[in-house]
Design a protein around this motif. Structure first.
Motif, PDB file in Angstrom:
ATOM      1  N   THR A 286       0.852  -1.178   0.000  1.00 44.52           N
ATOM      2  CA  THR A 286       0.000   0.000   0.000  1.00 44.52           C
ATOM      3  C   THR A 286       0.890   1.231   0.000  1.00 44.52           C
ATOM      4  N   LEU A 287       0.300   2.391  -0.006  1.00 46.52           N
ATOM      5  CA  LEU A 287       1.078   3.624  -0.028  1.00 46.52           C
ATOM      6  C   LEU A 287       1.878   3.779   1.257  1.00 46.52           C
ATOM      7  N   ASP A 288       2.976   4.500   1.168  1.00 46.41           N
ATOM      8  CA  ASP A 288       3.704   4.910   2.367  1.00 46.41           C
ATOM      9  C   ASP A 288       2.770   5.775   3.198  1.00 46.41           C
ATOM     10  N   PRO A 289       2.594   5.480   4.498  1.00 47.78           N
ATOM     11  CA  PRO A 289       1.669   6.263   5.328  1.00 47.78           C
ATOM     12  C   PRO A 289       1.975   7.756   5.360  1.00 47.78           C
ATOM     13  N   GLU A 290       3.230   8.124   5.080  1.00 43.33           N
ATOM     14  CA  GLU A 290       3.611   9.535   5.098  1.00 43.33           C
ATOM     15  C   GLU A 290       3.340  10.249   3.776  1.00 43.33           C
ATOM     16  N   THR A 291       2.830   9.537   2.788  1.00 43.60           N
ATOM     17  CA  THR A 291       2.521  10.169   1.505  1.00 43.60           C
ATOM     18  C   THR A 291       1.504  11.291   1.701  1.00 43.60           C
ATOM     19  N   PRO A 292       1.797  12.524   1.259  1.00 43.04           N
ATOM     20  CA  PRO A 292       0.789  13.581   1.349  1.00 43.04           C
ATOM     21  C   PRO A 292      -0.438  13.203   0.525  1.00 43.04           C
ATOM     22  N   ILE A 293      -1.596  13.439   1.070  1.00 40.52           N
ATOM     23  CA  ILE A 293      -2.803  13.023   0.362  1.00 40.52           C
ATOM     24  C   ILE A 293      -2.943  13.746  -0.965  1.00 40.52           C
ATOM     25  N   GLY A 294      -2.365  14.946  -1.069  1.00 35.51           N
ATOM     26  CA  GLY A 294      -2.411  15.670  -2.333  1.00 35.51           C
ATOM     27  C   GLY A 294      -1.607  15.017  -3.434  1.00 35.51           C
ATOM     28  N   GLU A 295      -0.713  14.106  -3.078  1.00 32.00           N
ATOM     29  CA  GLU A 295       0.096  13.398  -4.065  1.00 32.00           C
ATOM     30  C   GLU A 295      -0.374  11.962  -4.275  1.00 32.00           C
ATOM     31  N   ALA A 296      -1.360  11.537  -3.536  1.00 34.69           N
ATOM     32  CA  ALA A 296      -1.760  10.128  -3.537  1.00 34.69           C
ATOM     33  C   ALA A 296      -2.682   9.797  -4.714  1.00 34.69           C
ATOM     34  N   PRO A 297      -2.423   8.682  -5.393  1.00 32.77           N
ATOM     35  CA  PRO A 297      -3.401   8.165  -6.350  1.00 32.77           C
ATOM     36  C   PRO A 297      -4.555   7.530  -5.577  1.00 32.77           C
ATOM     37  N   LEU A 298      -5.760   7.931  -5.877  1.00 29.79           N
ATOM     38  CA  LEU A 298      -6.941   7.520  -5.122  1.00 29.79           C
ATOM     39  C   LEU A 298      -7.934   6.815  -6.041  1.00 29.79           C
ATOM     40  N   VAL A 299      -8.840   6.059  -5.462  1.00 28.77           N
ATOM     41  CA  VAL A 299      -9.934   5.475  -6.230  1.00 28.77           C
ATOM     42  C   VAL A 299     -11.154   5.377  -5.321  1.00 28.77           C
ATOM     43  N   ALA A 300     -12.235   6.029  -5.718  1.00 29.54           N
ATOM     44  CA  ALA A 300     -13.492   5.930  -4.981  1.00 29.54           C
ATOM     45  C   ALA A 300     -14.217   4.661  -5.417  1.00 29.54           C
ATOM     46  N   MET A 301     -14.846   4.000  -4.468  1.00 25.36           N
ATOM     47  CA  MET A 301     -15.529   2.733  -4.757  1.00 25.36           C
ATOM     48  C   MET A 301     -16.875   2.710  -4.043  1.00 25.36           C
ATOM     49  N   ASP A 302     -17.874   2.171  -4.725  1.00 29.52           N
ATOM     50  CA  ASP A 302     -19.207   2.067  -4.125  1.00 29.52           C
ATOM     51  C   ASP A 302     -19.860   0.773  -4.590  1.00 29.52           C
TER      52      ASP A 302
END
Length: 241
Positions: free
Chosen positions: A39-55
């Motif tokens: 998973t991502l490094d926990p210190e990754t700034p959220i502004g730099e994180a690749p995200l995916v919304a799921m429903d």
């Protein structure tokens, strides 16, 4: 490290350690490849994180008795959402549709009659989730149903960190000192449902209970929450659970 501790997200290192531990034990090839990616490094700034919304839309609320009937995913970042990159599937559930569930999400018996089983989308779904941090509105439902569906089809479960926009709203509007003061004064608690949460940020009203539209709505909600209450430098490990 136990599944229970990981699901609780007790501390910042828990999820990376859990994924590394799982990578040593999972034997099913598709799951093994997914968890080996970590998973991502926990210190990754959220502004730099690749995200995916799921429903998910489901046949009910109990993952032991009900099944997923549709899935929507929307890859995004805090700076951009590309709706064309989203994916949507209607699925044939292994548990019978109820009249109540049809009235809720409007997916009918005719629509699911020739739809694929969840097993048919696992490869594509895992590819979309890989390398991204999952964002949901109410992680208890998405997390438990995903784990149950994967476990039933592949013989092993799947847990991963998630940012829960409903939980973020609860912190702000139900757990803050201002929210406690409102309750003390006899004022009703603020709704943290997806539609009402979006209204607080002046986001447009969408038709609810459609998995793809709700995944888009969740992505937009997180963007607004970070803009209003946090900042782009917030580490993802401070917000995932």
């Amino acid at each position: 490290m136990t599944l229970r501790r990981a699901a609780r997200g007790q501390s910042t290192p828990t999820w990376p350690d859990y994924m590394a531990s799982r990578a040593q034990r999972v034997r099913e090839p598709r799951l093994a490849s997914f968890v080996a990616g970590g998973t991502l490094d926990p210190e990754t700034p959220i502004g730099e994180a690749p995200l995916v919304a799921m429903d998910f839309e489901t046949t009910g609320l109990d993952s032991s008795r009900h099944d997923i009937v549709s899935v929507g995913v929307m890859p995004f970042t805090l700076s951009r959402i590309r709706p064309a990159d989203g994916r949507y599937w209607v699925l044939s559930p292994r548990r019978k549709l109820s009249g109540e569930s049809v009235a809720f999400h409007h997916i009918t018996h005719a629509e699911v009659a020739d739809a694929p089983d969840f097993a048919a989308i696992i490869d594509e779904l895992l590819a979309l989730l890989a390398g991204r941090l999952v964002v949901v509105h109410y992680r208890q439902l998405e997390r438990t149903f995903l784990d149950a569906a994967i476990r039933e089809r592949l013989g092993d479960g799947l847990l991963m960190p998630m940012i829960d926009t409903m939980s973020l709203e609860a912190r702000i509007h139900r757990q803050s000192w201002w929210a406690r003061l409102r309750r003390w004064a006899g004022r009703p608690m603020a709704s943290i449902r997806l539609h009402e949460s979006r209204q607080r940020y002046h986001l447009p009203a969408y038709t609810g209970h459609h998995a793809l539209i709700d995944s888009l709505a969740t992505a937009e909600l997180l963007q607004a929450q970070i803009l209003y209450h946090y900042d782009w430098e917030t580490p993802v490990g401070a917000r995932w659970r």
